[in-house]
Design an enzyme around this catalytic site. Sequence first.
Site, PDB file in Angstrom:
ATOM      1  N   SER A  22      22.139   6.442 -50.116  1.00  0.00           N
ATOM      2  CA  SER A  22      21.003   7.124 -49.485  1.00  0.00           C
ATOM      3  C   SER A  22      20.070   6.148 -48.770  1.00  0.00           C
ATOM      4  O   SER A  22      19.046   6.544 -48.242  1.00  0.00           O
ATOM      5  CB  SER A  22      20.212   7.911 -50.547  1.00  0.00           C
ATOM      6  OG  SER A  22      19.827   7.040 -51.592  1.00  0.00           O
ATOM      7  N   ASN A 109      15.441   7.721 -62.206  1.00  0.00           N
ATOM      8  CA  ASN A 109      15.040   9.130 -62.128  1.00  0.00           C
ATOM      9  C   ASN A 109      13.525   9.303 -62.055  1.00  0.00           C
ATOM     10  O   ASN A 109      13.012  10.085 -61.251  1.00  0.00           O
ATOM     11  CB  ASN A 109      15.615   9.918 -63.314  1.00  0.00           C
ATOM     12  CG  ASN A 109      17.133   9.956 -63.272  1.00  0.00           C
ATOM     13  OD1 ASN A 109      17.733   9.529 -62.289  1.00  0.00           O
ATOM     14  ND2 ASN A 109      17.743  10.446 -64.331  1.00  0.00           N
ATOM     15  N   THR A 154      -1.634  45.045 -28.749  1.00  0.00           N
ATOM     16  CA  THR A 154      -0.730  45.357 -29.863  1.00  0.00           C
ATOM     17  C   THR A 154       0.572  45.763 -29.185  1.00  0.00           C
ATOM     18  O   THR A 154       0.540  46.361 -28.093  1.00  0.00           O
ATOM     19  CB  THR A 154      -1.263  46.500 -30.747  1.00  0.00           C
ATOM     20  OG1 THR A 154      -1.370  47.687 -29.968  1.00  0.00           O
ATOM     21  CG2 THR A 154      -2.627  46.178 -31.355  1.00  0.00           C
ATOM     22  N   HIS A 155       1.683  45.439 -29.789  1.00  0.00           N
ATOM     23  CA  HIS A 155       3.009  45.685 -29.172  1.00  0.00           C
ATOM     24  C   HIS A 155       3.106  45.038 -27.787  1.00  0.00           C
ATOM     25  O   HIS A 155       3.861  45.515 -26.943  1.00  0.00           O
ATOM     26  CB  HIS A 155       3.307  47.179 -29.044  1.00  0.00           C
ATOM     27  CG  HIS A 155       3.014  47.969 -30.276  1.00  0.00           C
ATOM     28  ND1 HIS A 155       3.962  48.213 -31.242  1.00  0.00           N
ATOM     29  CD2 HIS A 155       1.868  48.548 -30.708  1.00  0.00           C
ATOM     30  CE1 HIS A 155       3.408  48.922 -32.226  1.00  0.00           C
ATOM     31  NE2 HIS A 155       2.141  49.136 -31.923  1.00  0.00           N
ATOM     32  N   SER A 276      11.760  21.209 -13.277  1.00  0.00           N
ATOM     33  CA  SER A 276      13.178  21.543 -13.284  1.00  0.00           C
ATOM     34  C   SER A 276      13.907  20.569 -12.381  1.00  0.00           C
ATOM     35  O   SER A 276      13.362  20.102 -11.376  1.00  0.00           O
ATOM     36  CB  SER A 276      13.350  22.972 -12.772  1.00  0.00           C
ATOM     37  OG  SER A 276      14.620  23.129 -12.174  1.00  0.00           O
ATOM     38  N   LYS A 282       9.114  24.633 -10.253  1.00  0.00           N
ATOM     39  CA  LYS A 282       8.952  24.939 -11.666  1.00  0.00           C
ATOM     40  C   LYS A 282       7.969  24.023 -12.395  1.00  0.00           C
ATOM     41  O   LYS A 282       7.915  22.829 -12.159  1.00  0.00           O
ATOM     42  CB  LYS A 282      10.310  24.862 -12.387  1.00  0.00           C
ATOM     43  CG  LYS A 282      11.273  25.958 -12.005  1.00  0.00           C
ATOM     44  CD  LYS A 282      10.797  27.355 -12.359  1.00  0.00           C
ATOM     45  CE  LYS A 282      10.886  27.670 -13.816  1.00  0.00           C
ATOM     46  NZ  LYS A 282      12.215  27.832 -14.352  1.00  0.00           N
ATOM     47  N   GLU A 289       7.647  25.670 -26.056  1.00  0.00           N
ATOM     48  CA  GLU A 289       8.987  26.176 -26.389  1.00  0.00           C
ATOM     49  C   GLU A 289       9.634  25.342 -27.485  1.00  0.00           C
ATOM     50  O   GLU A 289      10.294  25.870 -28.380  1.00  0.00           O
ATOM     51  CB  GLU A 289       9.879  26.166 -25.139  1.00  0.00           C
ATOM     52  CG  GLU A 289       9.492  27.250 -24.155  1.00  0.00           C
ATOM     53  CD  GLU A 289      10.162  27.082 -22.794  1.00  0.00           C
ATOM     54  OE1 GLU A 289      10.495  28.086 -22.192  1.00  0.00           O
ATOM     55  OE2 GLU A 289      10.343  25.936 -22.344  1.00  0.00           O
ATOM     56  N   GLN A 321      19.219  14.232 -54.558  1.00  0.00           N
ATOM     57  CA  GLN A 321      19.059  13.214 -53.518  1.00  0.00           C
ATOM     58  C   GLN A 321      18.925  13.871 -52.130  1.00  0.00           C
ATOM     59  O   GLN A 321      18.386  13.273 -51.204  1.00  0.00           O
ATOM     60  CB  GLN A 321      20.266  12.270 -53.549  1.00  0.00           C
ATOM     61  CG  GLN A 321      20.206  11.156 -52.541  1.00  0.00           C
ATOM     62  CD  GLN A 321      21.232  10.084 -52.831  1.00  0.00           C
ATOM     63  OE1 GLN A 321      21.058   9.287 -53.753  1.00  0.00           O
ATOM     64  NE2 GLN A 321      22.311  10.067 -52.083  1.00  0.00           N
ATOM     65  N   LYS A 324      15.452  14.522 -49.863  1.00  0.00           N
ATOM     66  CA  LYS A 324      14.704  13.641 -48.964  1.00  0.00           C
ATOM     67  C   LYS A 324      14.846  13.989 -47.490  1.00  0.00           C
ATOM     68  O   LYS A 324      13.849  14.161 -46.780  1.00  0.00           O
ATOM     69  CB  LYS A 324      15.075  12.186 -49.226  1.00  0.00           C
ATOM     70  CG  LYS A 324      14.336  11.686 -50.433  1.00  0.00           C
ATOM     71  CD  LYS A 324      14.872  10.435 -50.992  1.00  0.00           C
ATOM     72  CE  LYS A 324      14.823  10.500 -52.500  1.00  0.00           C
ATOM     73  NZ  LYS A 324      15.814  11.414 -53.112  1.00  0.00           N
TER      74      LYS A 324
HETATM   75  N1  ARG Z   1      18.940   7.854 -54.815  1.00  0.00           N
HETATM   76  C1  ARG Z   1      18.697   8.719 -55.937  1.00  0.00           C
HETATM   77  C2  ARG Z   1      17.974   9.969 -55.455  1.00  0.00           C
HETATM   78  O1  ARG Z   1      17.446   9.947 -54.397  1.00  0.00           O
HETATM   79  C3  ARG Z   1      17.861   8.013 -56.921  1.00  0.00           C
HETATM   80  C4  ARG Z   1      18.011   8.531 -58.316  1.00  0.00           C
HETATM   81  C5  ARG Z   1      19.344   8.200 -58.856  1.00  0.00           C
HETATM   82  N2  ARG Z   1      19.467   8.553 -60.210  1.00  0.00           N
HETATM   83  C6  ARG Z   1      20.669   8.657 -60.777  1.00  0.00           C
HETATM   84  N3  ARG Z   1      20.657   9.008 -62.023  1.00  0.00           N
HETATM   85  N4  ARG Z   1      21.771   8.456 -60.147  1.00  0.00           N
HETATM   86  O2  ARG Z   1      17.908  10.968 -56.102  1.00  0.00           O
END
Ligand code: ARG
Length: 464
Positions: A22, A109, A154-155, A276, A282, A289, A321, A324
Amino acid sequence: MKLWGGRFKKDSNHLVEDFHSSISFDKRLYKQDIEGSMAHAHMLGEQGIITKEEAEQLIAGLQGILEDIKANKVEFMIGAEDIHMNIETILTERLGNVAKKLHTARSRNDQVALDFKMYLKEEVKDIIDLLLDLEEVLIQLAKDNIHTIMSGYTHLQKAQPITLAHYAMCYAQMFKRDIERLEDCYERMDYCPLGSGALATTTFPIDREMTAKQLGFAHVCANSIDGVSDRDYAIEFAACASMIMMHLSRISEEIIIWSSNEYRYITLDDEYSTGSSIMPQKKNPDMAELVRGKTGRVFGDLQTLLVMMKGIPLAYDKDMQEDKEATFDAVDTVKKALLVFAPMLATMTVNKQRMKDGVKYGFINATDTADYLVGKGVPFRQGHEIVGHLVAYCEENGKALDELTLDEFHQFSDAFADDVYAAIDVEKCLADRKVYGGPAPEAVKVSIQEMEDWLKNQEANKLK
Ligand code: ARG
């Protein structure tokens, strides 16, 4: 060598490495990760779990890494999986054995839960600031247009008279609620998960209050399983972000319609429109948009988070994970949308005369004509019917209600008298709608004042 490699006899397959790493996106959390580690190291030292000298060494080492990352001098390694293990690996390269003590009484964790919350708390504050800027723009738009009469719809059919100020203050109310929602969300987010460990805390005598305080949290998570498993705050944030985008998308839709050649209620500044490649004439409202279009991304991010969480058993699962990228995308999209939207609104030209002209042939004083008859003793339902016939007559004859002669009025009801013209003058119809929350200039001034008071208070109470 993996930081968790002890029990393994073989290295990960390269496909696995690529799939579960990650670092490509969670490197964004480097600052929070390092600050969290510094607080943890300090606490370990204070509690005698490591020596104070060791704590100082760790903190200095982490500080060095922080500066190097900021200066773009650090290369992250995909093999080190995520930001947490990347930083720990670098620290170990730099400090040797003492770095291996940093992760005492901690798990990735609680580490990731901490980093992510710290990150989102900051972003929530930034987004509130952007919303406050937008509120200022809307208030200014309202102040400049207290008397800019226009059709309310309205509408998408002309309905009753309002002013552009009343319209602007409507959105100001919506974004005020969005700010309040984010503040609520922030409060629930303000619980520090550090010390939850993998899920069951630790046997070491850690001080959770100490780290929480150092890291700017108001409280400590009260249950360690919850501390590492909770992603409600990201979901709640994505819901708040979705609501903001939904509001921005609605106003975008109006900007787009109003800037069309048919309406010409507003003209966007050149800086916030595009041309455009083939049609030289344009001038397109692309920014509005795009805001409308990007709204779907944020709704999708909310959906991603909800579905990700719905079936996973306690406590941590790697599914999490995925929180994120979805959250980062929601944050980035809302921020970019707000950043471009406020100046686009602030710089547009309002074509007041077009708005006023639009009022003329829209029968927006039809309700007032029925109300006039009520004043003459005609029951409202009957007045409604009479005016309905009048409108049909006007449409056939290409007239506005106030262009009818008294004789014409009398063909529909004897209750009409000379004073009807004054009664259905749109300026008067507007001024009469002066009840609290109404579009009359005097009512809108009250609403602006209330909003300004709220904003002042907001400045004073800024989330720390
Ligand atoms: N990269 C992991 C995440 O974003 C970190 C936590 C990993 N924990 C584990 N027990 N493998 O969630």
